[in-house]
Design a protein around this motif. Structure first.
Motif, mmCIF file in Angstrom:
data_model
loop_
_atom_site.group_PDB
_atom_site.id
_atom_site.type_symbol
_atom_site.label_atom_id
_atom_site.label_comp_id
_atom_site.label_asym_id
_atom_site.label_seq_id
_atom_site.Cartn_x
_atom_site.Cartn_y
_atom_site.Cartn_z
ATOM 1 N N GLN A 191 30.199 -3.856 22.022
ATOM 2 C CA GLN A 191 30.354 -5.209 22.552
ATOM 3 C C GLN A 191 30.577 -5.216 24.066
ATOM 4 O OE1 GLN A 191 29.625 -7.581 20.492
ATOM 5 N NE2 GLN A 191 29.519 -6.121 18.805
ATOM 6 N N LYS A 210 13.143 -8.282 6.063
ATOM 7 C CA LYS A 210 12.918 -9.725 5.944
ATOM 8 C C LYS A 210 12.731 -10.071 4.479
ATOM 9 C CE LYS A 210 10.754 -11.209 10.224
ATOM 10 N NZ LYS A 210 9.530 -11.682 10.840
ATOM 11 N N THR A 236 24.670 -4.773 15.091
ATOM 12 C CA THR A 236 25.777 -4.609 14.158
ATOM 13 C C THR A 236 25.654 -3.242 13.502
ATOM 14 O OG1 THR A 236 25.698 -6.968 13.693
ATOM 15 C CG2 THR A 236 26.910 -5.596 12.134
ATOM 16 N N GLU A 273 12.000 -3.167 9.683
ATOM 17 C CA GLU A 273 12.380 -4.562 9.795
ATOM 18 C C GLU A 273 12.645 -5.089 8.392
ATOM 19 O OE1 GLU A 273 10.695 -8.719 11.692
ATOM 20 O OE2 GLU A 273 9.509 -6.910 11.831
ATOM 21 N N GLN A 299 20.519 -8.082 23.228
ATOM 22 C CA GLN A 299 20.504 -8.111 21.775
ATOM 23 C C GLN A 299 21.859 -7.687 21.223
ATOM 24 O OE1 GLN A 299 17.479 -5.679 20.115
ATOM 25 N NE2 GLN A 299 17.900 -6.296 18.035
ATOM 26 N N THR A 300 22.324 -8.405 20.196
ATOM 27 C CA THR A 300 23.567 -8.048 19.542
ATOM 28 C C THR A 300 23.248 -7.169 18.341
ATOM 29 O OG1 THR A 300 24.505 -10.163 20.186
ATOM 30 C CG2 THR A 300 25.650 -8.958 18.465
ATOM 31 N N GLN A 323 21.702 -2.938 12.955
ATOM 32 C CA GLN A 323 20.795 -4.043 12.651
ATOM 33 C C GLN A 323 20.989 -5.146 13.669
ATOM 34 O OE1 GLN A 323 21.078 -5.663 8.693
ATOM 35 N NE2 GLN A 323 19.188 -6.805 8.926
ATOM 36 N N GLY A 324 19.868 -5.643 14.189
ATOM 37 C CA GLY A 324 19.897 -6.762 15.118
ATOM 38 C C GLY A 324 19.780 -8.074 14.367
ATOM 39 N N LYS A 325 19.958 -9.173 15.079
ATOM 40 C CA LYS A 325 19.862 -10.495 14.465
ATOM 41 C C LYS A 325 18.464 -10.778 13.924
ATOM 42 C CE LYS A 325 23.533 -12.641 17.106
ATOM 43 N NZ LYS A 325 23.893 -13.666 18.082
ATOM 44 N N ASP A 326 17.472 -10.123 14.476
ATOM 45 C CA ASP A 326 16.096 -10.322 14.043
ATOM 46 C C ASP A 326 15.731 -9.495 12.807
ATOM 47 O OD1 ASP A 326 16.214 -7.874 15.265
ATOM 48 O OD2 ASP A 326 14.547 -8.225 16.638
ATOM 49 N N GLY A 327 16.685 -8.750 12.247
ATOM 50 C CA GLY A 327 16.426 -7.956 11.046
ATOM 51 C C GLY A 327 15.928 -6.561 11.328
#
Length: 155
Positions: free
Chosen positions: A54, A69, A5, A67, A2-3, A35-39
């Motif tokens: 990274q 959204k 930020t 989460e 998981q990336t 925060q991940g790409k999935d929110g």
């Protein structure tokens, strides 16, 4: 992998506003927000900023608390409990459940309860303790309790 930020103050301000609209308060601790790409939003100690994320292959960092959204915030079970611990007197949208309702909640059953016409996220309370977060919609509290937390002998 998981990336994640690290959120800047402008992003945190937007999240803070969503939290305050829904729950009446925001986390008071000195955290770094990831925060991940999935929110999904996680909290971690500020020392994480010293590490280059990274270059690491790590699945998760910190405590998953919410989460994000469509400009709405759904708290995790742990996030709801942490928010209540830090700012209990400022919380809003709390629903108190009785013995029968809490047993149904821990079995994963949606609860019929009239909380008004508006759809919103609510904090679930039982005997003074926050036990989770669910969405209220059309007279029903939708059960978002993960299967791992469900059981018969909880209460």
């Amino acid at each position: 992998m998981q990336t994640l930020t690290i959120l800047n103050t402008r992003d945190i301000k937007k999240i803070r506003q969503a939290f305050e609209e829904t729950y009446g308060t925001f986390f008071t601790g000195d955290y770094v927000y990831l925060q991940g790409k999935d929110g999904r939003i996680s909290l971690i100690n500020k020392d994480i900023a010293k590490i280059d994320l990274q270059k690491l292959r790590v699945d998760k960092f910190g405590l998953y608390v919410a989460e994000l959204k469509n400009n709405s915030v759904r708290l995790s079970k742990e996030g709801a409990q942490l928010l209540a611990k830090e700012a209990r007197d400022k919380l809003k949208n709390i629903v108190e459940l009785d013995d029968r309702e809490i047993k149904a909640y821990f079995h994963g059953i949606d609860l019929k309860k009239d909380l008004g016409p508006d759809a919103k996220f609510v904090l679930i309370e039982y005997k003074g303790d926050i036990v989770g977060c669910s969405k209220y919609k059309e007279g029903v509290i939708l059960n978002y309790l993960p299967k791992i937390h469900r059981g018969e002998v909880i209460v």
